[in-house]
Design a protein around this motif. Structure first.
Motif, PDB file in Angstrom:
ATOM      1  N   GLN A 261       8.222  50.014 -98.702  1.00 27.44           N
ATOM      2  CA  GLN A 261       8.799  51.160 -98.011  1.00 27.44           C
ATOM      3  C   GLN A 261       7.835  51.751 -96.990  1.00 27.44           C
ATOM      4  N   LEU A 262       8.421  52.304 -95.980  1.00 27.81           N
ATOM      5  CA  LEU A 262       7.655  52.929 -94.905  1.00 27.81           C
ATOM      6  C   LEU A 262       6.760  54.041 -95.461  1.00 27.81           C
ATOM      7  N   GLY A 263       5.467  54.003 -95.133  1.00 27.57           N
ATOM      8  CA  GLY A 263       4.534  55.046 -95.507  1.00 27.57           C
ATOM      9  C   GLY A 263       3.818  54.839 -96.827  1.00 27.57           C
ATOM     10  N   GLU A 264       4.244  53.877 -97.629  1.00 27.68           N
ATOM     11  CA  GLU A 264       3.562  53.686 -98.916  1.00 27.68           C
ATOM     12  C   GLU A 264       2.243  52.958 -98.723  1.00 27.68           C
ATOM     13  N   ILE A 265       1.356  53.086 -99.703  1.00 26.23           N
ATOM     14  CA  ILE A 265       0.047  52.437 -99.647  1.00 26.23           C
ATOM     15  C   ILE A 265       0.232  50.920 -99.744  1.00 26.23           C
ATOM     16  N   ALA A 266      -0.425  50.211 -98.841  1.00 22.05           N
ATOM     17  CA  ALA A 266      -0.323  48.740 -98.837  1.00 22.05           C
ATOM     18  C   ALA A 266      -1.412  48.154 -99.719  1.00 22.05           C
TER      19      ALA A 266
ATOM     20  N   GLY B 282      14.713  32.493 -99.289  1.00 27.33           N
ATOM     21  CA  GLY B 282      15.552  33.631 -98.984  1.00 27.33           C
ATOM     22  C   GLY B 282      15.238  34.249 -97.630  1.00 27.33           C
ATOM     23  N   LYS B 283      15.934  35.347 -97.313  1.00 31.73           N
ATOM     24  CA  LYS B 283      15.750  36.060 -96.046  1.00 31.73           C
ATOM     25  C   LYS B 283      15.581  37.551 -96.304  1.00 31.73           C
ATOM     26  N   LEU B 284      14.753  38.185 -95.478  1.00 30.21           N
ATOM     27  CA  LEU B 284      14.531  39.626 -95.562  1.00 30.21           C
ATOM     28  C   LEU B 284      14.674  40.232 -94.172  1.00 30.21           C
ATOM     29  N   GLU B 285      14.962  41.527 -94.108  1.00 33.27           N
ATOM     30  CA  GLU B 285      15.063  42.204 -92.829  1.00 33.27           C
ATOM     31  C   GLU B 285      14.096  43.377 -92.778  1.00 33.27           C
ATOM     32  N   VAL B 286      13.482  43.547 -91.607  1.00 30.50           N
ATOM     33  CA  VAL B 286      12.544  44.642 -91.372  1.00 30.50           C
ATOM     34  C   VAL B 286      13.332  45.797 -90.749  1.00 30.50           C
ATOM     35  N   LEU B 287      13.223  46.972 -91.350  1.00 31.22           N
ATOM     36  CA  LEU B 287      14.011  48.121 -90.920  1.00 31.22           C
ATOM     37  C   LEU B 287      13.103  49.208 -90.347  1.00 31.22           C
TER      38      LEU B 287
ATOM     39  N   GLU C 270      12.531  53.342 -89.224  1.00 31.37           N
ATOM     40  CA  GLU C 270      12.719  54.593 -89.978  1.00 31.37           C
ATOM     41  C   GLU C 270      14.167  55.052 -89.940  1.00 31.37           C
ATOM     42  N   SER C 271      14.874  54.709 -88.843  1.00 28.40           N
ATOM     43  CA  SER C 271      16.287  55.090 -88.709  1.00 28.40           C
ATOM     44  C   SER C 271      17.222  54.136 -89.428  1.00 28.40           C
ATOM     45  N   GLY C 272      16.706  53.017 -89.936  1.00 31.94           N
ATOM     46  CA  GLY C 272      17.536  52.047 -90.643  1.00 31.94           C
ATOM     47  C   GLY C 272      17.990  50.888 -89.790  1.00 31.94           C
ATOM     48  N   ALA C 273      17.569  50.843 -88.542  1.00 28.21           N
ATOM     49  CA  ALA C 273      17.942  49.737 -87.649  1.00 28.21           C
ATOM     50  C   ALA C 273      17.123  48.492 -88.000  1.00 28.21           C
ATOM     51  N   VAL C 274      17.763  47.316 -87.869  1.00 29.72           N
ATOM     52  CA  VAL C 274      17.097  46.047 -88.169  1.00 29.72           C
ATOM     53  C   VAL C 274      16.194  45.667 -87.004  1.00 29.72           C
ATOM     54  N   ILE C 275      14.898  45.582 -87.254  1.00 27.69           N
ATOM     55  CA  ILE C 275      13.924  45.225 -86.221  1.00 27.69           C
ATOM     56  C   ILE C 275      13.746  43.715 -86.133  1.00 27.69           C
ATOM     57  N   ALA C 276      13.671  43.079 -87.287  1.00 28.18           N
ATOM     58  CA  ALA C 276      13.443  41.627 -87.311  1.00 28.18           C
ATOM     59  C   ALA C 276      13.980  41.060 -88.624  1.00 28.18           C
ATOM     60  N   THR C 277      14.182  39.753 -88.619  1.00 33.24           N
ATOM     61  CA  THR C 277      14.619  39.033 -89.824  1.00 33.24           C
ATOM     62  C   THR C 277      13.546  38.016 -90.190  1.00 33.24           C
ATOM     63  N   LEU C 278      13.120  38.038 -91.434  1.00 25.63           N
ATOM     64  CA  LEU C 278      12.081  37.133 -91.924  1.00 25.63           C
ATOM     65  C   LEU C 278      12.717  36.051 -92.791  1.00 25.63           C
ATOM     66  N   LYS C 279      12.146  34.852 -92.718  1.00 30.28           N
ATOM     67  CA  LYS C 279      12.696  33.732 -93.473  1.00 30.28           C
ATOM     68  C   LYS C 279      11.561  32.987 -94.192  1.00 30.28           C
ATOM     69  N   GLU C 280      11.928  31.877 -94.814  1.00 27.96           N
ATOM     70  CA  GLU C 280      10.964  31.087 -95.584  1.00 27.96           C
ATOM     71  C   GLU C 280       9.762  30.704 -94.724  1.00 27.96           C
TER      72      GLU C 280
ATOM     73  N   ALA D 262       6.899  49.938 -91.892  1.00 29.24           N
ATOM     74  CA  ALA D 262       8.344  49.712 -91.830  1.00 29.24           C
ATOM     75  C   ALA D 262       8.856  49.432 -93.230  1.00 29.24           C
ATOM     76  N   ASN D 263      10.165  49.511 -93.372  1.00 31.00           N
ATOM     77  CA  ASN D 263      10.818  49.109 -94.614  1.00 31.00           C
ATOM     78  C   ASN D 263      11.167  47.628 -94.532  1.00 31.00           C
ATOM     79  N   VAL D 264      11.020  46.925 -95.651  1.00 27.84           N
ATOM     80  CA  VAL D 264      11.424  45.518 -95.724  1.00 27.84           C
ATOM     81  C   VAL D 264      12.399  45.381 -96.886  1.00 27.84           C
TER      82      VAL D 264
END
Length: 402
Positions: free
Chosen positions: A317-322, A331-336, A338-348, A369-371
């Protein structure tokens, strides 16, 4: 056999040559002494000749065949000592079961083979006893071998049929009359009971092993359900947990509970080699590590942890300690944003979170960002402390990464 003595002689003595070759190979088969494989030829010969096997092998090859030349007919019973060599068949199946990936198949095949051999033996003994008592003398023995009953294939099939019915106790056979008939029939029934018990026990064991893993999985799922029910967990979260269990089972993560327990018993060196074989290629796909030395990757492989995420799970989540970085295995993941818009899509093969892991600055250790997992995703996780520790051990990799 009397009609084709040359053919039978060729088959008999070809088998004897195989037995002689087996003795030669036995004198050259290695064995363990104080945990070390002995390969010295002299010691191998001594080990074989001092073992009990050499006695059975010698008895198997005693030349009783010379009696053939002192009688008017050939009696195969003279070569009965060759049956002692059957112990090598058990050695073969035991060796195969310890090396194959399908031991249950070979156990069943061994049982079928043993049953087939017993049927052949009892069929031959039945025909021999019938000849001793007198063919056709009563309803139990083989009929007079004349006409169609004198045909070789008919003799064989009828004798095998009798042995099969008796050993499997599934058919009606004529009642014995003489004492020897009673004794042989009782012996056949006892062997049949032993075979039946072996088949039931083996099949039961195979079925139990096949169901054991599923039973363990069901127990884990039931425990999780009970835990969530007692703590009034929301139905939505309960559904997600159940879906995680189902996906893990389908992907084999929980299907191999027994496998994981077995692997955990291995020494560290073997576990390391297994981990490298299974996970190293995944790590090599990460462009961040492609210029790093191989030993550094080996170290990281042992520290990777496998995680599974269900659809719409937030991986970070956005802002949490890494404190970790992620490598996508499946599988596939999406990078969001702060407004919830999809910035990028990550894959294998893609990775994320590496900046927070590699940076020593506290400010840079926040997620930017949120993933979120789109469907079911499998990720390998590397903790920051583990990566930094490995970098200290491998300065070249540290320079390359920084």
């Amino acid at each position: 056999q009397n009609e084709t003595p040359i053919l039978w002689g060729f088959l008999d003595y070809s088998t004897d040559l195989i037995y002689i070759a087996d003795i030669y190979l036995s004198t050259r088969t290695g064995y363990l002494s104080h945990g070390i494989v002995v390969t010295d030829r002299h010691k191998l010969r001594q080990h074989y000749f001092r073992s009990g096997r050499v006695v059975m092998d010698v008895i198997c090859l005693l030349p009783f065949d010379f009696f053939y030349y002192n009688v008017t007919q050939m009696f195969p019973i003279i070569r009965i000592g060759r049956l002692l060599k059957y112990y090598r068949t058990n050695d073969f199946y035991r060796l195969i079961q310890s090396r194959t990936y399908r031991p249950n198949f070979w156990r069943i095949l061994n049982l079928i083979h043993t049953l087939f051999i017993l049927i052949q033996w009892f069929a031959a003994i039945y025909y021999m006893i019938s000849g001793y008592i007198g063919f056709g003398s009563d309803g139990w023995v083989y009929p007079e071998p004349v006409g169609i009953n004198g045909n070789l294939s008919v003799k064989y099939l009828k004798s095998v049929y009798w042995a099969t019915l008796t050993l499997t106790t599934i058919g009606e056979i004529p009642s014995p009359v003489t004492q020897i008939e009673y004794l042989f029939t009782l012996l056949s029934y006892f062997c049949g009971l032993f075979i039946f018990a072996s088949i039931v026990g083996l099949l039961g064991n195979v079925i139990a092993k096949r169901n054991a893993r599923r039973s363990q999985f069901d127990q884990l799922l039931d425990d999780a359900k009970e835990y969530m029910s007692k703590r009034n967990v929301s139905s939505n979260l309960q559904t997600r947990v159940q879906r995680w269990f189902d996906y893990s089972w389908e992907r084999g993560q929980l299907n191999g509970i027994g496998e994981a327990r077995a692997i955990s018993m291995l020494p560290t060196k073997l576990k390391t080699e297994l981990a490298l074989h299974v996970h190293l290629e995944t790590l090599k796909k990460v462009t961040l590590f492609q210029n790093c030395e191989r030993e550094f990757l080996h170290d990281l492989v042992l520290k990777m942890k496998h995680h599974i995420y269900t659809p719409m799970d937030l991986v970070c989540q956005l802002g949490e300690i890494a404190r970790e970085m992620y490598i996508i295995s499946n599988g596939k993941l999406e990078v969001l944003s702060e407004s919830g818009a999809v910035i990028a899509t990550l894959k294998e093969g893609d990775f994320f979170g590496e900046i927070g892991v590699l940076s020593l600055s506290e400010a840079a250790n926040r997620r930017t960002a949120n993933v979120r997992s789109i469907g079911f995703s499998e990720l390998f996780v590397l903790l920051k402390d583990d990566v930094l520790e490995a970098m200290e051990d491998y300065p070249k990799a540290k320079v390359s990464l920084q």
